[in-house]
Each structure stands twice: as structure tokens, then as C-alpha cells.
Motif scaffolding. Structure first.
Motif, PDB file in Angstrom:
ATOM      1  N   GLY A  68       0.786  -1.230   0.000  1.00 42.69           N
ATOM      2  CA  GLY A  68       0.000   0.000   0.000  1.00 42.69           C
ATOM      3  C   GLY A  68       0.813   1.272   0.000  1.00 42.69           C
ATOM      4  N   ALA A  69       2.121   1.192   0.264  1.00 42.06           N
ATOM      5  CA  ALA A  69       2.955   2.398   0.346  1.00 42.06           C
ATOM      6  C   ALA A  69       3.575   2.701  -1.008  1.00 42.06           C
ATOM      7  CB  ALA A  69       4.030   2.233   1.409  1.00 42.06           C
ATOM      8  N   GLU A  70       2.732   2.952  -1.986  1.00 37.46           N
ATOM      9  CA  GLU A  70       3.204   3.288  -3.319  1.00 37.46           C
ATOM     10  C   GLU A  70       2.153   4.142  -4.027  1.00 37.46           C
ATOM     11  OE1 GLU A  70       3.591  -0.074  -6.018  1.00 37.46           O
ATOM     12  OE2 GLU A  70       2.365  -1.282  -4.677  1.00 37.46           O
ATOM     13  N   ALA A  71       2.599   4.779  -5.115  1.00 40.64           N
ATOM     14  CA  ALA A  71       1.708   5.651  -5.877  1.00 40.64           C
ATOM     15  C   ALA A  71       2.126   5.584  -7.340  1.00 40.64           C
ATOM     16  CB  ALA A  71       1.778   7.084  -5.352  1.00 40.64           C
ATOM     17  N   GLY A  72       1.399   6.308  -8.185  1.00 38.73           N
ATOM     18  CA  GLY A  72       1.714   6.311  -9.607  1.00 38.73           C
ATOM     19  C   GLY A  72       1.202   5.061 -10.284  1.00 38.73           C
ATOM     20  N   ASN A  73       1.889   4.662 -11.330  1.00 40.25           N
ATOM     21  CA  ASN A  73       1.506   3.513 -12.144  1.00 40.25           C
ATOM     22  C   ASN A  73       2.179   2.253 -11.597  1.00 40.25           C
ATOM     23  OD1 ASN A  73       1.029   1.584 -14.091  1.00 40.25           O
ATOM     24  ND2 ASN A  73       1.699   2.827 -15.812  1.00 40.25           N
ATOM     25  N   PRO A  74       1.414   1.309 -11.061  1.00 40.10           N
ATOM     26  CA  PRO A  74       2.029   0.104 -10.483  1.00 40.10           C
ATOM     27  C   PRO A  74       2.794  -0.732 -11.500  1.00 40.10           C
ATOM     28  CG  PRO A  74      -0.346  -0.148 -10.636  1.00 40.10           C
ATOM     29  CD  PRO A  74      -0.066   1.280 -10.948  1.00 40.10           C
ATOM     30  N   LYS A  75       2.525  -0.509 -12.793  1.00 32.91           N
ATOM     31  CA  LYS A  75       3.227  -1.237 -13.850  1.00 32.91           C
ATOM     32  C   LYS A  75       4.164  -0.320 -14.642  1.00 32.91           C
ATOM     33  CE  LYS A  75      -0.419  -4.707 -14.424  1.00 32.91           C
ATOM     34  NZ  LYS A  75      -1.348  -5.367 -15.391  1.00 32.91           N
ATOM     35  N   GLY A  76       4.523   0.808 -14.040  1.00 28.83           N
ATOM     36  CA  GLY A  76       5.391   1.760 -14.721  1.00 28.83           C
ATOM     37  C   GLY A  76       6.744   1.173 -15.071  1.00 28.83           C
ATOM     38  N   ASP A  77       7.377   1.721 -16.107  1.00 28.86           N
ATOM     39  CA  ASP A  77       8.678   1.202 -16.538  1.00 28.86           C
ATOM     40  C   ASP A  77       9.827   1.755 -15.705  1.00 28.86           C
ATOM     41  OD1 ASP A  77       8.502   3.806 -17.543  1.00 28.86           O
ATOM     42  OD2 ASP A  77       9.742   3.344 -19.286  1.00 28.86           O
ATOM     43  N   ILE A  78       9.573   2.811 -14.926  1.00 35.05           N
ATOM     44  CA  ILE A  78      10.587   3.386 -14.044  1.00 35.05           C
ATOM     45  C   ILE A  78      10.040   3.409 -12.618  1.00 35.05           C
ATOM     46  CG2 ILE A  78      11.898   5.449 -13.418  1.00 35.05           C
ATOM     47  CD1 ILE A  78      12.941   4.057 -15.898  1.00 35.05           C
ATOM     48  N   THR A  79      10.849   2.921 -11.686  1.00 37.77           N
ATOM     49  CA  THR A  79      10.471   2.963 -10.268  1.00 37.77           C
ATOM     50  C   THR A  79      11.330   3.989  -9.541  1.00 37.77           C
ATOM     51  OG1 THR A  79       9.740   0.659 -10.201  1.00 37.77           O
ATOM     52  CG2 THR A  79      10.383   1.661  -8.101  1.00 37.77           C
ATOM     53  N   ILE A  80      10.674   4.869  -8.814  1.00 39.42           N
ATOM     54  CA  ILE A  80      11.360   5.811  -7.933  1.00 39.42           C
ATOM     55  C   ILE A  80      11.114   5.354  -6.502  1.00 39.42           C
ATOM     56  CG2 ILE A  80      11.472   8.181  -7.060  1.00 39.42           C
ATOM     57  CD1 ILE A  80      10.491   9.152  -9.760  1.00 39.42           C
ATOM     58  N   VAL A  81      12.179   5.193  -5.751  1.00 41.48           N
ATOM     59  CA  VAL A  81      12.064   4.870  -4.332  1.00 41.48           C
ATOM     60  C   VAL A  81      12.421   6.129  -3.551  1.00 41.48           C
ATOM     61  CG1 VAL A  81      12.834   3.397  -2.451  1.00 41.48           C
ATOM     62  CG2 VAL A  81      12.703   2.470  -4.779  1.00 41.48           C
TER      63      VAL A  81
END
Length: 274
Positions: free
Chosen positions: A114-127
Motif C-alpha cells: 500500500g505504500a506506493e503511488a503512480g503507475n504500479p506497472k510503470g517502466d521506471i520505479t522511484i524509491v
């Protein structure tokens, strides 16, 4: 700028190592006699650098006059092209970052549920590692929101990193409780909008995010929530940073309130690198 934990690592001896490498390189170019292989996984010291240089000179069969000539050439080259030092440091830093991120593995981008936002299948992940009492984290909120709106192919993973105060930890625990209820981003944004994280602002943000207050309070006090915080703190130590906000984008570790343009550039770089 970033807000930092009390400790800070200092990396020394890069210049000494660079000069040693250049001297050895000069010996190899002008006197290409095979030299013994040396391990590179030790921290260089002045004595060690001198010893390495002496061994390289001996292996190359250089006379004292040859050595002085080579040292003069290397010194002249460095003075005429001082940018090679910063270039070498940048390369070493990139290699070190890559090693640290590889050692941390895929756990970095695996969010607390649950601690995420944006597109769950996005090609770039920002942590994003954040502390709710960090002013630079607060300043970054609109830039991160703008980035997510402008690029629909980014997945954002929030990592709670309370390093500034006890109330930071309390806020982080409640953020995990919000994530458990599927309302992390709403709580995250509301708490940063409410100013300093303290008991009253935390409860106010929870109400704004429409949390089940009793359930949130119970989960915030649970071992599961505390274990996640400790996991994030350990991850900070393993990766090797000590400030917030810190963003990991591809193989980049970026600290501070960077601004929209810098975040966008980092995303584009990560996308180009695949």
C-alpha cells in the motif's frame, strides 16, 4: 540539501590512489614489463600508495632517473588536465553506487503493501526515503506530484525513514497504518500539508485521509510496523546515505530537494539506460 542523521561517512584517499594509478600507468606505457596483480578492494593509504608505486617501478625495471622522468610527466599532465581527477572520482563514485544498490538487491523497490503511488506497472520505479519532519521532504512533495502527473509511466515507492525525532517515528508508523488501509498517499500528503509532525497533526492527517483511527492506532503500535521501520533504517545503512529526502532512480542515488527538472532528468536517464 538534505536533512541528515547524526553520523556521516567521509571517504578519503581518492587523490592518493589516483596519483598512484597514474604513476603505475606511466611506468606501464614507457616500460611495459608485466607487473604483479594487486587487489583493489582495500582502502588506499599514503604508505600503501608509495609501496605500490615502488613495486610498479621495480617490476618495470625503471632506473631512478626513469622514475623521476615519469613522475615529472605524470605531474605535468595532471596540472595541465586537472579535470581528470574529478572525472576519476566520478567514475569511482558511480561504481560504488552500483555495488551498493546491487548488494541491497530487489528489496529496495519492494514496498510495504500500500505504500506506493503512480503507475504500479510503470517502466521506471522511484524509491523515496522520507521523514515527516524533514523540511526538504515537504518542499519536494509538489515536485514529486507534478512528476507523477506529467509522466504516467512512473511507479513511486514510499519508504518511511524517521531519523529526525521521536515524533518522526510516530508519524512513520501511522503512515504504514494508512498504507494498510489503502490510504497512504492521502495521509502522506495531508501530513506534509499540516506542518510539523506531532500528535495533533498526525491525528488530523489521519482524519483527512479518512482512516479508521482506532485500527490505525492499533497497527501503528504493532511489531509489524516497527519491523518495517527498522528494515528501512537498515537499508539506509546498507545503501550508504544518511539524509532525507533520498531518491533512488535506476542506478542513481539522489539526495535533497532536487526540484522537478532534476527529478525528470533522472527519470529520463534511467529510462535511456533501460
Amino acid at each position: 540539501m538534505t536533512e541528515h542523521a547524526p553520523n556521516r561517512r567521509i571517504i578519503l584517499a581518492t587523490l592518493v590512489a589516483g596519483l598512484t594509478i597514474l604513476l603505475a600507468l606511466g611506468a606501464y606505457i614507457f616500460w611495459p614489463t608485466p607487473a604483479p596483480v594487486r587487489p583493489f578492494n582495500v582502502v588506499p593509504t599514503a604508505d600503501g600508495a608509495t609501496k605500490s608505486a615502488d613495486e610498479a617501478v621495480a617490476a618495470a625495471g625503471m632506473s631512478p632517473a626513469d622514475r623521476r622522468a615519469t613522475e615529472a610527466l605524470v605531474k605535468a599532465y595532471i596540472l595541465e588536465n586537472p579535470e581528470i581527477i574529478t572525472d576519476a572520482v566520478a567514475i569511482l563514485q558511480r561504481r560504488e553506487v552500483s555495488k551498493r544498490l546491487t548488494a541491497a538487491g530487489n528489496e529496495i523497490a519492494k514496498p510495504f503493501p500500500g505504500a506506493e503511488a503512480g503507475n504500479p506497472k510503470g517502466d521506471i520505479t522511484i524509491v523515496e526515503f522520507t521523514d515527516y519532519n524533514c523540511g526538504f521532504c515537504r518542499a519536494s512533495v509538489p515536485d514529486v506530484q507534478r512528476l507523477l502527473k506529467s509522466d504516467g509511466n512512473i511507479r513511486l515507492v514510499y519508504r518511511e525513514l524517521p531519523i529526525l525525532s521521536q515524533s518522526s517515528r510516530t508519524a512513520a508508523l501511522w503512515a504504514l497504518a494508512a498504507a494498510r488501509q489503502g490510504k497512504h498517499k492521502a495521509f502522506h500528503d495531508a501530513l506534509f500539508a499540516g506542518g510539523r509532525a506531532e500528535e495533533s497533526s498526525i491525528v488530523a492527517a489521519a482524519r483527512t485521509a479518512r482512516l479508521d483511527i482506532d485500527a490505525a492506532r492499533t497497527f501503528a503500535a504493532s511489531p509489524q510496523a516497527s519491523q518495517e521501520i527498522e528494515r528501512n533504517l537498515a537499508m539506509m545503512q546498507q545503501i550508504g546515505f544518511n539524509g532525507t529526502p533520498t531518491f533512488i532512480i535506476g542506478d542513481q542515488i539522489l539526495e535533497g530537494a532536487l526540484g522537478f527538472d532534476a527529478l525528470k532528468s533522472a527519470v529520463e536517464k534511467a529510462r535511456r539506460q533501460g
